[in-house]
Design a protein around this motif. Sequence first.
Motif, PDB file in Angstrom:
ATOM      1  N   ARG A  77       1.272  -1.018  -0.108  1.00 39.47           N
ATOM      2  CA  ARG A  77      -0.075   0.227  -0.452  1.00 39.47           C
ATOM      3  C   ARG A  77       0.485   2.011  -0.173  1.00 39.47           C
ATOM      4  N   PRO A  78       0.813   2.682  -0.665  1.00 40.27           N
ATOM      5  CA  PRO A  78       1.381   3.581  -1.169  1.00 40.27           C
ATOM      6  C   PRO A  78       1.242   4.148   1.086  1.00 40.27           C
ATOM      7  N   SER A  79       0.669   3.900   1.908  1.00 37.01           N
ATOM      8  CA  SER A  79       0.933   4.585   2.966  1.00 37.01           C
ATOM      9  C   SER A  79       2.664   3.713   3.536  1.00 37.01           C
ATOM     10  N   ARG A  80       3.152   2.600   3.091  1.00 31.79           N
ATOM     11  CA  ARG A  80       3.879   1.826   3.748  1.00 31.79           C
ATOM     12  C   ARG A  80       4.779   2.383   3.749  1.00 31.79           C
ATOM     13  N   GLU A 134       0.526  -0.133  -9.882  1.00 32.66           N
ATOM     14  CA  GLU A 134      -0.521   0.725  -8.857  1.00 32.66           C
ATOM     15  C   GLU A 134      -1.545   0.231  -9.867  1.00 32.66           C
ATOM     16  N   TYR A 183     -10.823  -1.374  -0.811  1.00 32.46           N
ATOM     17  CA  TYR A 183      -9.965   0.169  -1.097  1.00 32.46           C
ATOM     18  C   TYR A 183     -11.148   1.137  -1.299  1.00 32.46           C
ATOM     19  N   LYS A 206     -10.752   3.915   0.977  1.00 29.58           N
ATOM     20  CA  LYS A 206      -9.796   4.839   1.182  1.00 29.58           C
ATOM     21  C   LYS A 206      -9.118   5.334  -0.776  1.00 29.58           C
ATOM     22  N   ASN A 207      -8.987   4.343  -1.344  1.00 32.59           N
ATOM     23  CA  ASN A 207      -8.237   4.708  -2.393  1.00 32.59           C
ATOM     24  C   ASN A 207      -7.083   4.089  -2.330  1.00 32.59           C
ATOM     25  N   ASP A 208      -6.592   3.935  -1.735  1.00 29.07           N
ATOM     26  CA  ASP A 208      -4.763   3.468  -1.168  1.00 29.07           C
ATOM     27  C   ASP A 208      -4.170   1.757  -2.047  1.00 29.07           C
ATOM     28  N   HIS A 242      -2.750  -0.657  -3.721  1.00 24.57           N
ATOM     29  CA  HIS A 242      -1.856  -1.577  -3.678  1.00 24.57           C
ATOM     30  C   HIS A 242      -0.886  -1.469  -4.623  1.00 24.57           C
TER      31      HIS A 242
END
Length: 181
Positions: free
Chosen positions: A67-70, A141, A157, A159-161, A163
């Motif tokens: 995920r983009p937050s990682r 993505e 998804y 939150k539209n986050d 992978h």
Amino acid sequence: MLKSVSPESIADNPFTVIGRDWLLVTACTMSTDDDGTVSTGRPNTMTASWGGLGILWNKPVATIYLRPSRYTKEIIDSTSTFSLSVLPQKYKSALDYCGSHSGRNEDKFRAAKLDVEYMNGTPWIKQARLVLFCQKLYAQEFDPYCFAEEQLCKQNYRKNDFHTMYIAEITKVLAETRNIK
């Protein structure tokens, strides 16, 4: 004791190893000095339970999804190699910790009581029973418009986050002798 083996000799079931036992995805930034010396940055690791193993482009590959937050994703985006480590069951609490805390602001290895080793600049977990060293080949993505089952997109998804999928060649495998054919 780990020994170098071919990817084809891994005896572990990938569905069990990835989905139940989990993986630690470990990476660090690398730079090469003018004299050719390779320097590594601070390593980070994260727990992963989504992924795959197989053959693509006539190569043994591992596929992981981040995920983009990682924080580990940021590192993998900036480097070409990473490792996937499978730990014995007695390290489940360390895996839980590495999956629920960010290495952006802390040393997860110290907190989880894990030791980092390096092979050709790529970090891996010393306590592992199986290690796959990976060379990144492809990253993309997920596209929400490409889901054949819209419900999967909605469930996973909110939150539209989305992978990013990474496909990497497995360049080396270390395994305990009981984990090989």
